[in-house]
Design an enzyme around this catalytic site. Structure first.
Site, short mmCIF file in Angstrom:
data_model
loop_
_atom_site.label_atom_id
_atom_site.label_comp_id
_atom_site.label_asym_id
_atom_site.label_seq_id
_atom_site.Cartn_x
_atom_site.Cartn_y
_atom_site.Cartn_z
N ARG A 53 -42.12 0.95 15.62
CA ARG A 53 -40.92 0.65 15.55
C ARG A 53 -39.79 1.06 15.71
O ARG A 53 -39.05 2.32 15.47
CB ARG A 53 -40.63 -1.07 16.20
N THR A 54 -39.71 1.09 14.31
CA THR A 54 -38.41 1.19 13.51
C THR A 54 -38.57 3.16 13.44
O THR A 54 -37.12 4.00 14.51
CB THR A 54 -38.27 1.49 12.31
N LYS A 82 -43.29 14.62 -6.22
CA LYS A 82 -43.70 15.07 -7.23
C LYS A 82 -42.53 14.43 -8.53
O LYS A 82 -42.39 15.31 -9.48
CB LYS A 82 -43.21 17.03 -7.30
N ARG A 103 -36.32 4.14 5.20
CA ARG A 103 -37.03 2.88 4.34
C ARG A 103 -37.61 3.47 3.64
O ARG A 103 -38.53 4.48 2.98
CB ARG A 103 -38.28 2.79 6.24
N HIS A 131 -33.02 -5.68 5.97
CA HIS A 131 -33.37 -4.23 7.73
C HIS A 131 -32.56 -4.95 8.71
O HIS A 131 -32.97 -5.59 9.62
CB HIS A 131 -34.77 -5.70 7.91
C1 NCD Z 1 -40.90 -5.89 10.76
C2 NCD Z 1 -40.86 -4.58 9.12
O1 NCD Z 1 -41.06 -3.48 8.91
O2 NCD Z 1 -39.92 -5.15 8.56
N1 NCD Z 1 -40.61 -4.73 11.42
C3 NCD Z 1 -40.41 -3.71 11.97
O3 NCD Z 1 -39.84 -3.21 11.66
N2 NCD Z 1 -40.18 -4.15 13.35
C4 NCD Z 1 -42.00 -7.31 10.74
C5 NCD Z 1 -43.35 -6.37 9.25
O4 NCD Z 1 -43.29 -5.63 9.10
O5 NCD Z 1 -43.84 -7.45 10.07
#
Ligand code: NCD
Length: 360
Positions: A53-54, A82, A103, A131
């Site tokens: 999703r993100t 590396k 991320r 997040h």
């Molecule tokens: C979450 C995350 O990555 O922290 N998911 C997300 O970004 N929608 C929650 C999860 O991984 O459980």
């Protein structure tokens, strides 16, 4: 003028968040007005950790604004394998992209990214720490459902220890009036002490209750979470708590008619599919809200500048200390300057990951 970033949800003031929600609504109502707003601009999605999703909602958002996307979705396919540092990668990517969404599995990595990149940085999740774009998604979803962000009782259920979406949403909700929390978790997965202290310092009410069936009764929002298997150092602890909460039809019968169920997704087994058609289930709507608010965020960060740099550390603190968090990026990346900040009561915290520090 200085660039803006979204490292923590508190990087945006409440007024700025309101502007963002209004911009998201406006793009939603008039998509053609905005479909070339990011023409000739590039978003880099740099994902060192898995995501569906993100990453894809940032990318879809940029495409809908007329922009382009570059990036990687696996650190093994990047020069991180590396030994390249996050700081160097961000300097390099600033030559290619106009905005970066990153991320990383290490806590505080987004802070390093924002400090090193010369273009705006979006924290798309840094380890178990925070997040903030999920939080924007969550706030936008709550606002759509209730028309407000104050006077709400929210139950967080599941992995409150490692669930970064929970941490950021609590931080965000503490800024609104009369929000109270019910923390529903097994003993092993309780909310970190630092966050409980923050709730207390804000004078907000919270209770801990390990019984979901009982706690659900007077909630406005139930925020379910996945138990974060990948963050356990001892897998036998995971095995003990896996599957401990399952939201099913029977529990939903105890809930208010107007309650909503949210989940950042992915779900594993914590919400039975038998409740998916209940109108109170909002997690797929939440995904759509995520793309809409990210359209607004990308546009806002590209256009918004600050007169002074956002202050995330108290530069005058010069102590010989170490962050106590083994997952903090300061223990893993070469060449990082230690940075600290004061909390309430003049306690000193790591500016990267917000954990308490230990003087040496
Ligand atoms: C979450 C995350 O990555 O922290 N998911 C997300 O970004 N929608 C929650 C999860 O991984 O459980």
């Amino acid at each position: 003028m200085y660039k803006r970033d979204l490292v923590s949800i508190t990087d945006y003031s409440l007024e700025e968040l309101d502007d963002l929600f209004r911009l998201a609504d406006d793009i939603d109502n008039h998509p053609r007005r905005y479909n070339s707003s990011c023409n000739n601009l590039k978003l880099a999605t740099l994902f060192y950790e898995p995501s569906t999703r993100t990453r894809l909602s940032h990318e879809a958002a940029m495409i809908e604004l007329g922009g382009n996307i570059i990036g990687f979705s696996d650190a093994k396919a990047s020069s991180a394998s590396k030994g390249e540092t996050v700081a160097d990668t961000m300097k390099v990517m600033s030559c290619f992209a106009d905005i970066i969404a990153v991320r990383h599995n290490l806590e505080g990595a987004a802070y390093v990214a924002a400090e090193s990149a010369t273009v705006p940085v979006i924290n798309a999740g840094d380890g178990g720490h925070s997040h903030p774009t999920q939080t924007l998604t969550d706030l936008y979803t709550i606002r759509k459902n209730f028309g407000r962000l104050d006077n709400l009782k929210i139950g967080f259920c599941g992995d409150l220890k490692y669930g970064r979406t929970v941490h950021s949403l609590i931080e965000a909700m503490l800024r609104y009036e009369n929000v109270s929390f019910v923390l529903i978790s097994p003993e092993e997965l309780k909310l970190p002490k630092g966050l409980k202290r923050q709730i207390e310092e804000h004078g907000a009410e919270y209770e801990e209750n390990s019984d979901l069936g009982e706690a659900i009764r007077d909630l406005d929002i139930l925020y379910m979470t996945r138990i974060q298997r990948e963050r356990f150092s001892d897998i036998s602890v995971y095995d003990k708590v896996a599957g401990v909460y399952i939201l099913d039809k029977c529990k939903m019968e105890n809930a208010k008619e107007k309650m909503i169920v949210m989940h950042p997704l992915p779900r594993v087994d914590e919400i039975s599919t038998e409740v998916d058609n209940d109108p109170r289930i909002q997690f797929f709507e939440q995904v759509m809200c995520g793309k809409k608010i990210r359209r607004a965020l990308i546009l806002d960060l590209i256009e918004r500048k600050a007169e002074t740099p956002i202050k995330r550390a108290d530069e005058e603190i010069c102590i010989n200390a170490e962050c106590t968090n083994p997952k903090c990026i300061t223990h893993h990346e070469r060449g990082l300057k230690r940075k600290y900040k004061y909390g309430k009561n003049m306690d000193i915290f790591c500016a990267y990951c917000d954990c308490k520090v230990k003087e040496l």
